[in-house]
Design a protein around this motif. Sequence first.
Motif, short mmCIF file in Angstrom:
data_model
loop_
_atom_site.label_atom_id
_atom_site.label_comp_id
_atom_site.label_asym_id
_atom_site.label_seq_id
_atom_site.Cartn_x
_atom_site.Cartn_y
_atom_site.Cartn_z
N PRO A 20 0.81 -1.18 0.12
CA PRO A 20 0.04 -0.17 -0.12
C PRO A 20 0.77 1.37 -0.06
O PRO A 20 1.58 1.29 0.83
CB PRO A 20 -0.78 -0.18 1.26
N ILE A 21 0.60 2.26 -1.01
CA ILE A 21 1.13 3.33 -1.21
C ILE A 21 0.21 4.56 -1.57
O ILE A 21 -0.85 4.23 -1.96
CB ILE A 21 2.50 3.39 -2.34
N ASP A 22 0.66 5.86 -1.27
CA ASP A 22 -0.28 6.82 -1.62
C ASP A 22 -0.85 6.66 -3.18
O ASP A 22 0.34 6.57 -4.05
CB ASP A 22 0.27 8.03 -1.13
N VAL A 23 -2.08 6.94 -3.29
CA VAL A 23 -2.72 7.09 -4.61
C VAL A 23 -3.14 8.67 -4.54
O VAL A 23 -4.06 8.93 -4.04
CB VAL A 23 -3.53 6.24 -4.93
N LEU A 24 -2.73 9.37 -5.54
CA LEU A 24 -3.25 11.05 -5.66
C LEU A 24 -3.89 10.68 -7.27
O LEU A 24 -2.95 10.81 -8.36
CB LEU A 24 -2.03 11.83 -5.56
N PRO A 25 -5.34 10.98 -7.26
CA PRO A 25 -5.78 11.00 -8.50
C PRO A 25 -5.34 12.40 -9.28
O PRO A 25 -5.21 13.12 -8.58
CB PRO A 25 -7.21 10.96 -8.26
N VAL A 26 -5.21 12.51 -10.46
CA VAL A 26 -4.95 13.52 -11.22
C VAL A 26 -5.88 13.94 -12.37
O VAL A 26 -6.66 12.73 -12.72
CB VAL A 26 -3.59 13.58 -11.96
N MET A 27 -5.97 14.79 -12.94
CA MET A 27 -6.68 15.09 -14.17
C MET A 27 -6.13 15.95 -15.02
O MET A 27 -5.05 16.55 -14.72
CB MET A 27 -8.01 16.18 -13.68
N ALA A 28 -6.04 15.91 -16.30
CA ALA A 28 -5.65 16.70 -17.29
C ALA A 28 -6.41 18.04 -17.69
O ALA A 28 -7.67 17.83 -17.68
CB ALA A 28 -5.20 16.04 -18.64
N PHE A 29 -5.86 19.10 -17.92
CA PHE A 29 -6.55 20.23 -18.48
C PHE A 29 -5.70 20.58 -19.79
O PHE A 29 -4.44 20.15 -20.14
CB PHE A 29 -6.97 21.27 -17.67
#
Length: 187
Positions: A178-187
């Motif tokens: 288990p490691i941090d998951v940071l969702p991202v979005m593109a613009f």
Amino acid sequence: MEKNSKLTPMNASVGAGMVYYAADKSFSKDIIPGRQPSGFVAYVDESGKHGLICCLRAARKPWSSDDLFVDLPPNLNGKDNTRLILEAADKQGKKAEAAAYCANYAFDGVKAGEAFLANKEEAEKISRNFSLLRKKLKNVGIKISNLQWSSSEATSMYAWTTLVINGGLHNDYYKKCPIDVLPVMAF
């Protein structure tokens, strides 16, 4: 978009650290009271009009607790990687927790399907502004670690992570951890 001199429309020049509002796809330099921020700009290309936004809610998850192997084609972006990871997990009857968290992310005005798990190149771009991003996230009560999953596989049992120290070194890590998951979005 409402009339507010503090807002920057999506097609205008945007800078790292700016606040993103999904409701009207606008940006501001600081959080505007009474408005729901959706994320922070983590990377901007040379044009100032395209980049990556980090969502506000990270989670600690394995890449795949079932050692899912996708054999992803090279040079895909994180959004395509995330889609292929989830398709492979469904087809193989395995879990892909990190990609699923990002694809299903629906908080703070972000709709499910808008966010994804960054590939290692995108994660490296984000790491360049990580100290600024960490300060912005801390201001809204979010702590994030130096180690982040990417959607890029290293081998059948390892996936790439970004270690955000000394400019963002890439290391491979066992997919079941288990490691941090940071969702991202593109613009």
